[in-house]
Design a protein around this motif. Structure first.
Motif, PDB file in Angstrom:
ATOM      1  N   LEU A  19      35.742  -1.657  -7.511  1.00 55.49           N
ATOM      2  CA  LEU A  19      34.290  -1.716  -7.655  1.00 55.49           C
ATOM      3  C   LEU A  19      33.667  -2.527  -6.514  1.00 55.49           C
ATOM      4  O   LEU A  19      32.669  -2.111  -5.913  1.00 55.49           O
ATOM      5  N   LEU A  20      34.271  -3.662  -6.187  1.00 49.63           N
ATOM      6  CA  LEU A  20      33.770  -4.493  -5.091  1.00 49.63           C
ATOM      7  C   LEU A  20      33.872  -3.765  -3.754  1.00 49.63           C
ATOM      8  O   LEU A  20      32.939  -3.825  -2.939  1.00 49.63           O
ATOM      9  N   ASP A  22      33.836  -0.515  -3.298  1.00 50.89           N
ATOM     10  CA  ASP A  22      32.819   0.543  -3.300  1.00 50.89           C
ATOM     11  C   ASP A  22      31.434  -0.017  -3.011  1.00 50.89           C
ATOM     12  O   ASP A  22      30.674   0.555  -2.228  1.00 50.89           O
ATOM     13  N   ARG A  23      31.105  -1.130  -3.629  1.00 48.96           N
ATOM     14  CA  ARG A  23      29.797  -1.754  -3.388  1.00 48.96           C
ATOM     15  C   ARG A  23      29.670  -2.231  -1.947  1.00 48.96           C
ATOM     16  O   ARG A  23      28.619  -2.085  -1.317  1.00 48.96           O
ATOM     17  N   LEU A  26      29.046   0.778   0.202  1.00 54.56           N
ATOM     18  CA  LEU A  26      27.666   1.251   0.060  1.00 54.56           C
ATOM     19  C   LEU A  26      26.698   0.349   0.819  1.00 54.56           C
ATOM     20  O   LEU A  26      25.756   0.832   1.452  1.00 54.56           O
ATOM     21  N   CYS A  27      26.938  -0.946   0.754  1.00 55.40           N
ATOM     22  CA  CYS A  27      26.069  -1.887   1.477  1.00 55.40           C
ATOM     23  C   CYS A  27      26.167  -1.691   2.984  1.00 55.40           C
ATOM     24  O   CYS A  27      25.150  -1.694   3.680  1.00 55.40           O
ATOM     25  N   SER A  52      31.796   2.086   7.633  1.00 57.06           N
ATOM     26  CA  SER A  52      32.052   1.450   6.346  1.00 57.06           C
ATOM     27  C   SER A  52      33.522   1.058   6.202  1.00 57.06           C
ATOM     28  O   SER A  52      33.852  -0.053   5.783  1.00 57.06           O
TER      29      SER A  52
END
Length: 112
Positions: A19-20, A22-23, A26-27, A52
């Protein structure tokens, strides 16, 4: 702790890590898109994905470096000194890469 509990914790840790990541990705994509727009440019999706991935790999390497610097300093956690050492190491690496970059054909023609 029972084996099932350990496995469950490892799965939860991996889920949180994913999750981290992926975030973070995205950032970095959002930042790259915003910078491109600010400069009147468009960036393709494959390039955004590459940026990314590189940012994620860089952050992972930075974390490893911080851990190594803190271990070398016989500390259990990273300190400001470790961050400064990592930044100095990065600066040195960038300088080395810049020195190794070959001149473009255009510059070579002007010199000869």
């Amino acid at each position: 702790m029972a084996t099932n509990d350990v496995e469950r914790e490892e799965e939860e840790d991996e889920s949180v890590n994913q999750l981290l990541r992926d975030r973070f990705r995205l950032c970095t994509i959002s930042i790259a898109e915003a910078e491109a727009m600010k400069n009147g440019m468009e960036v393709s999706q494959p390039i955004l994905s590459c940026i990314s991935d590189l940012a994620c790999k860089y952050a992972q390497q930075l974390a490893k470096d911080l851990e190594l610097f803190s271990q070398h300093g016989t500390r259990k956690s990273a300190s400001t000194k470790d961050v400064i050492l990592s930044a100095a190491s990065l600066r040195s690496s960038c300088y080395d890469l810049k020195q190794k970059t070959p001149q473009s054909e255009k510059k070579r023609r002007k010199i000869t």
